[in-house]
Design a protein around this motif. Structure first.
Motif, PDB file in Angstrom:
ATOM      1  N   ALA A  13       0.771  -1.029  -0.221  1.00 16.05           N
ATOM      2  CA  ALA A  13      -0.084  -0.112  -0.290  1.00 16.05           C
ATOM      3  C   ALA A  13       0.904   1.052  -0.319  1.00 16.05           C
ATOM      4  O   ALA A  13       1.877   1.378   0.572  1.00 16.05           O
ATOM      5  CB  ALA A  13      -0.426  -0.161   1.395  1.00 16.05           C
ATOM      6  N   THR A  14       0.920   2.235  -0.542  1.00 15.75           N
ATOM      7  CA  THR A  14       1.248   3.637  -0.701  1.00 15.75           C
ATOM      8  C   THR A  14       0.444   3.946   0.965  1.00 15.75           C
ATOM      9  O   THR A  14      -0.197   4.075   1.172  1.00 15.75           O
ATOM     10  CB  THR A  14       0.976   4.215  -1.804  1.00 15.75           C
ATOM     11  N   LYS A  15       1.127   5.703   0.708  1.00 14.09           N
ATOM     12  CA  LYS A  15       0.608   6.368   1.481  1.00 14.09           C
ATOM     13  C   LYS A  15      -1.107   7.122   1.103  1.00 14.09           C
ATOM     14  O   LYS A  15      -1.028   7.545   1.974  1.00 14.09           O
ATOM     15  CB  LYS A  15       2.031   7.408   1.549  1.00 14.09           C
ATOM     16  N   ASP A  16      -0.165   7.163   0.205  1.00 17.38           N
ATOM     17  CA  ASP A  16      -2.273   7.358  -0.146  1.00 17.38           C
ATOM     18  C   ASP A  16      -3.245   6.428  -0.468  1.00 17.38           C
ATOM     19  O   ASP A  16      -4.191   6.901   0.170  1.00 17.38           O
ATOM     20  CB  ASP A  16      -1.906   8.473  -2.248  1.00 17.38           C
ATOM     21  N   ILE A  21      -7.517   5.246   3.558  1.00 23.08           N
ATOM     22  CA  ILE A  21      -8.197   4.308   4.102  1.00 23.08           C
ATOM     23  C   ILE A  21      -8.402   4.916   5.877  1.00 23.08           C
ATOM     24  O   ILE A  21      -8.980   4.987   6.413  1.00 23.08           O
ATOM     25  CB  ILE A  21      -7.105   2.824   4.524  1.00 23.08           C
ATOM     26  N   GLU A  22      -7.692   5.547   6.077  1.00 21.17           N
ATOM     27  CA  GLU A  22      -7.516   6.224   7.220  1.00 21.17           C
ATOM     28  C   GLU A  22      -9.434   7.178   7.522  1.00 21.17           C
ATOM     29  O   GLU A  22      -9.498   7.203   8.623  1.00 21.17           O
ATOM     30  CB  GLU A  22      -6.709   7.009   7.684  1.00 21.17           C
ATOM     31  N   GLN A  23      -8.970   7.826   6.426  1.00 25.98           N
ATOM     32  CA  GLN A  23     -10.087   8.738   6.247  1.00 25.98           C
ATOM     33  C   GLN A  23     -11.530   7.919   6.105  1.00 25.98           C
ATOM     34  O   GLN A  23     -13.006   8.509   6.434  1.00 25.98           O
ATOM     35  CB  GLN A  23     -10.334   9.732   4.661  1.00 25.98           C
ATOM     36  N   ARG A  24     -12.075   7.033   5.793  1.00 23.22           N
ATOM     37  CA  ARG A  24     -12.905   6.457   6.070  1.00 23.22           C
ATOM     38  C   ARG A  24     -13.246   5.233   6.904  1.00 23.22           C
ATOM     39  O   ARG A  24     -14.417   5.154   7.524  1.00 23.22           O
ATOM     40  CB  ARG A  24     -12.966   5.570   4.320  1.00 23.22           C
TER      41      ARG A  24
END
Length: 178
Positions: A13-16, A21-24
């Motif tokens: 997984a990339t930072k983006d 994922i963190e935002q969801r």
């Protein structure tokens, strides 16, 4: 080595991706706020026992029908204002009794006066009881109207609570399903 690096680039997984994922995802604060809302719902919603308790204290349609029959019986057997006026017109007044006493001349006639007074007093008591009974009937009728109005309000409140309970249950199910 190239293949391994290429494999890592494709599967990692990339930072983006992580930011997305963190935002969801829900945070601990989000879950704590949701938990507080659920606790509030649990504390304020009516339980089945609460509704059963309300139903047990409310008058049923059978109770109201019984009271209605009793009131009808009272209405049929009670004297009306016209009946009382008719009785009053036929009754001797205190002035009539005094006039009679003044016109009496014999001891035999005078001996009957206490009985006449007693009869008048008993008749007055009966008339006074009729007005009391009529007043009680009017109060009972008002109380019956109050009971009917209260029952209607309670019925609306119970329907509202039941609907609210269903909405809350659906919301809880939706939250559990997530």
């Amino acid at each position: 080595m190239d293949k391994r690096i290429e494999h890592i680039e494709q599967t990692m997984a990339t930072k983006d991706d992580i930011i997305s994922i963190e935002q969801r995802m829900a945070t601990k604060d989000d879950i704590a706020a949701m938990d507080k809302r659920i606790e509030h719902i649990e504390q304020t919603m009516a339980t089945k026992d609460d509704i059963i308790s309300i139903e047990q204290r409310m008058a049923t349609k059978d109770d109201i029908a019984t009271m209605d029959k009793r009131i009808e019986h009272i209405e049929q057997t009670m004297a009306t204002k016209d009946d009382i006026i008719s009785i009053e017109q036929r009754m001797a007044t205190k002035d009539d009794i005094i006039s009679i006493e003044q016109r009496m001349a014999t001891k035999d006639d005078v001996a009957d006066i206490p009985l006449i007074k007693q009869a008048v007093l008993e008749t007055l008591e009966a008339v006074n009881e009729i007005s009391t009974i009529k007043q009680n009937l009017a109060e009972m009728s008002q109380k019956l109207d109050d009971v009917i109005a209260t029952q209607a309000r309670h019925e609306l409140a119970i329907q509202s609570l039941a609907l609210r309970s269903l909405v809350h249950e659906n919301e809880i199910r939706a939250l559990k399903a997530r």
